[in-house]
Scaffold this motif. Structure first.
Motif, PDB file in Angstrom:
ATOM      1  N   PRO A  15       0.336   6.239  -6.894  1.00 18.71           N
ATOM      2  CA  PRO A  15       0.344   6.646  -5.983  1.00 18.71           C
ATOM      3  C   PRO A  15      -0.688   6.937  -4.396  1.00 18.71           C
ATOM      4  CG  PRO A  15       2.373   7.566  -7.147  1.00 18.71           C
ATOM      5  CD  PRO A  15       1.037   7.170  -8.027  1.00 18.71           C
ATOM      6  N   ILE A  16      -1.151   6.514  -4.175  1.00 22.74           N
ATOM      7  CA  ILE A  16      -2.023   6.773  -2.938  1.00 22.74           C
ATOM      8  C   ILE A  16      -1.625   6.846  -1.404  1.00 22.74           C
ATOM      9  CG2 ILE A  16      -4.192   6.904  -4.299  1.00 22.74           C
ATOM     10  CD1 ILE A  16      -4.733   4.458  -2.986  1.00 22.74           C
ATOM     11  N   ILE A  42       5.944   2.630   0.860  1.00 18.66           N
ATOM     12  CA  ILE A  42       6.862   2.773   1.535  1.00 18.66           C
ATOM     13  C   ILE A  42       5.402   2.435   2.800  1.00 18.66           C
ATOM     14  CG2 ILE A  42       7.728   4.661   3.845  1.00 18.66           C
ATOM     15  CD1 ILE A  42       8.587   5.970   1.107  1.00 18.66           C
ATOM     16  N   TYR A  43       6.188   2.113   4.311  1.00 16.49           N
ATOM     17  CA  TYR A  43       5.746   1.897   5.431  1.00 16.49           C
ATOM     18  C   TYR A  43       6.247   2.754   6.777  1.00 16.49           C
ATOM     19  CZ  TYR A  43       3.830  -0.124   9.909  1.00 16.49           C
ATOM     20  OH  TYR A  43       4.028  -0.328  11.129  1.00 16.49           O
ATOM     21  N   VAL A 134       5.329  12.934   0.872  1.00 14.41           N
ATOM     22  CA  VAL A 134       5.721  13.371  -0.327  1.00 14.41           C
ATOM     23  C   VAL A 134       5.259  13.358  -1.854  1.00 14.41           C
ATOM     24  CG1 VAL A 134       7.445  14.971  -1.320  1.00 14.41           C
ATOM     25  CG2 VAL A 134       7.250  15.081   0.693  1.00 14.41           C
ATOM     26  N   ASP A 135       5.964  11.945  -1.920  1.00 16.00           N
ATOM     27  CA  ASP A 135       6.260  10.962  -3.041  1.00 16.00           C
ATOM     28  C   ASP A 135       4.411   9.765  -3.085  1.00 16.00           C
ATOM     29  OD1 ASP A 135       7.849  12.458  -4.227  1.00 16.00           O
ATOM     30  OD2 ASP A 135       9.529  11.234  -3.489  1.00 16.00           O
TER      31      ASP A 135
END
Ligand code: CDP
Length: 244
Positions: A15-16, A42-43, A134-135
């Protein structure tokens, strides 16, 4: 377009964070949204956050030149994003009220860049923006995402398009939403916001050195997504020198 279909909801190597910056109405949010959908990320639309603060100040007659009044306003403001159950579109909630539509009026367009120059406002917004990263697994669009909010983002895109193309896109968007639209007024507002956003002392709009420039004047929505997805794949694999 087989390439896109094959990659829908593709899981990248890791994930980036994808930072999407650029001038007013250049298609940043469309690209950031399309990327989030394709990657199941997520946007976050940071412009909507500055617009919400602006709407609050307008409705509550906050004197934006008074630092105490701004601090009090920021204490009273809660901004959230929510997915609509009917069509999964992203809604912006200001103190639990849906302001998705109200933050896109000409009146807000005319004031938002002044509100966005205020240090305390930027500090509060950036603090909230950090919590979304954070993630990782995030696409975020704005003016200072690659330079200030997430300078460590694995992929930075700087989107641009000609002034007339940008104006036409905003015009079409407003007409589609049933809003009144005047081409010349929109154009003047885009140029004025670009001027204020690029010239301000704190976090001015500029292309980060390691951002990839995407001029989408002649690209379709699908084409710009395709380009960005290829870059995201490279970035997730740890590709360097993406900006070259
Ligand atoms: O969609 P559009 O390009 O018209 O604007 P937006 O992304 O909704 O942003 C509205 C305004 O908020 C910009 O003109 C900037 O003044 C401000 N903004 C900012 O200062 N920093 C950000 N990260 C995002 C928006």
């Amino acid at each position: 377009m087989p390439y896109l279909r094959a990659r829908m909801n593709k899981i990248l190597a890791k994930p980036i964070i994808i930072a999407v910056d650029g001038f007013a109405s250049c298609g940043k949010s469309t690209l950031a949204k399309d990327l989030a959908k394709a990657l199941n990320y997520i946007y976050v639309d940071t412009g909507a956050m500055y617009r919400s603060v602006t709407l609050y100040c307008m409705e509550n007659k906050v004197d934006i030149a008074d630092p105490k009044a701004i601090d009090a306003a920021l204490q009273a403001i809660n901004i959230r994003f929510e997915r609509a159950t009917e069509d999964a579109s992203l809604r912006v909630l200001l103190n639990d009220r849906d302001v998705t539509f109200d933050i896109r009026t000409d009146a807000v367009n005319a004031k938002v860049s002044d509100v966005a120059t205020i240090g305390a406002v930027r500090e509060a917004m950036v603090k909230q923006q950090h919590t979304y990263g954070v993630d990782k697994g995030l696409t975020m669009d704005g003016r200072d995402i690659g330079t200030v909010v997430f300078p460590e983002a694995e992929l930075k895109l700087f989107v641009t398009a000609s002034t007339d193309v940008r104006t036409q896109r905003r015009y079409d968007e407003m007409i589609a939403k049933g809003m009144e639209a005047d081409f010349e007024l929109i154009k003047a507002n885009l140029l004025e916001r670009d001027r204020i956003d690029s010239g301000r002392a704190i976090s001015p709009l500029r292309r980060a050195e390691d951002a990839v420039l995407i001029d989408n004047s002649d690209l379709s929505r699908q084409q710009q997504l395709e380009v960005a997805l290829r870059l995201a794949e490279l970035a997730a694999k740890g590709g360097s020198d993406l900006s070259e």
